[in-house]
Design an enzyme around this catalytic site. Sequence first.
Site, PDB file in Angstrom:
ATOM      1  N   CYS A  31       0.236   1.441   2.898  1.00 46.23           N
ATOM      2  CA  CYS A  31       0.264   0.006   3.214  1.00 46.23           C
ATOM      3  C   CYS A  31       1.702  -0.497   3.248  1.00 46.23           C
ATOM      4  CB  CYS A  31      -0.575  -0.782   2.210  1.00 46.23           C
ATOM      5  SG  CYS A  31      -0.053  -0.569   0.514  1.00 46.23           S
ATOM      6  N   ASP A  46      -3.515   7.335  -1.294  1.00 46.96           N
ATOM      7  CA  ASP A  46      -3.633   5.949  -0.806  1.00 46.96           C
ATOM      8  C   ASP A  46      -2.975   5.037  -1.841  1.00 46.96           C
ATOM      9  OD1 ASP A  46      -4.386   3.628   0.451  1.00 46.96           O
ATOM     10  OD2 ASP A  46      -6.534   3.847   0.072  1.00 46.96           O
TER      11      ASP A  46
END
Length: 453
Positions: free
Chosen positions: A409, A382
């Site tokens: 992201c 992540d």
Amino acid sequence: MTIEKNQTYTVTIDDLSYEGLGVAHIEGFPLFVENALPDEKVTIKAVKVGKKFGYGKVMERFNDNPERQEVKDLDLLRSGIAPLSHMTYDYQLRFKQEQIQNVLKSIAKMPDLPVETTLGMKDPFGYRNKAQIPVQKVENKLTTGFYRKNSHTLLPIENYLIQDPAIDQAILTVRDILQRFNVKAYNERDNTGFIRHIVIRRGHYSHEMMVILVTRTERFFKGVEIAEVIKKELPEVVSVIQNINPEKTNVIMGREEKVLLGKTTIDDTLLGKTYRISSQSFYQVNTEQTEVLYQIAIDLADLNKEDIVVDAYCGIGTIGLSLAEKVKHVYGVEIVPQAIEDAKANAKRNGIENANYEVGKAEKIMPRWAREGIEPSVVFVDPPRKGLDEKFIEASVAANPEKIVYISCNPATLARDLKRYETFGYQAVNVQPVDLFPQTHHVESVTLLVKAV
Ligand code: SAH
């Protein structure tokens, strides 16, 4: 034809940039235009013209794209707080899915990798559990708001649309208290004055509130008294912290901190586990959608009791601790020391004994784990916007996991990294976008990769 600054042109918008700006082409020369959607005919003034592209400002719009939605406050577009708020929510969700499709085609050369429909929110407003608001003196008053994009002009804002309304209210309360105590606003230009930012975090389920006052210098006249008044007027506050940032910089927080009142952390709940969160620790800003995202990531991994899991870029441990009971062991790594202290405390308070945490760079710790003989079967990553370090990719491949679950992201670095994993024999199965940031151009997604047999 050369495009000249301050000249007006009538054009039809033919594309959207990844930031959600309308794009018009005049003889191939692209101009980016705020608050403009494809198929809209507009008269624009060229406000900035560079060698390869320019920026235009809408002077008049002749028709509306059917997906246009009334903008509640143009300053929310101009400041970049809610740059997509002129699009219907359905259109925003499709825009995000298409962006991933586009980079998978152009960067990863994987046009056939399925990208699922973006999972959106029922109510795509008021979701942010955190606000970082600059403070400036405007017309002799302490003012809170947001900077106009690429500038340092503060636009006063009271309703931020995407923040928890309780946080919006708290910002005004804190602003008024600071004003009453005659606290001086920071002046960016000459690095003088005192209060730079008001940062507020509020637990989505717990409603515990942390107020961080970011100041230029250490000595805070009546600081404790101010914190007590804040607590009195905002009963949800359990922590008031002074963060000191003496530098002339865009970075919001400094390193040094003092507790003015209460605890150093707030608590919140995520997928049924409770977490403590420190001022400097990363915590996803949209709690409701983070639960959706993590549940999908966990389901994709299809875990069992024999699994050894790596949670890389683990923050305060949320992903690994959410799944720890399903597996044999979790190893987490994260670069911010405060976050790792939180992760260890969070394991303990949730009664989880099969999780270990290390402070450090994932690209350094991952190869070390391999040398120590740790053999993960599933690796969760992540990373921040810049994606994975080459060394991390190599080390994670050398560890030979069956699956990698990539939470991203930033579609561009995701596409780059999926390509690199492909050359090492890890195939992406599908990409599931989840809208963590409604009204903004940020695109979050989760991808499952499996080792080719
Ligand atoms: N998984 C967590 C945090 C994700 S954000 C959550 O969902 O809450 C990305 C995290 O990576 C941040 O906490 C950041 O501090 C950390 N980070 C950034 N660069 C890193 C690196 N090189 N190695 C390890 N962690 C890093």
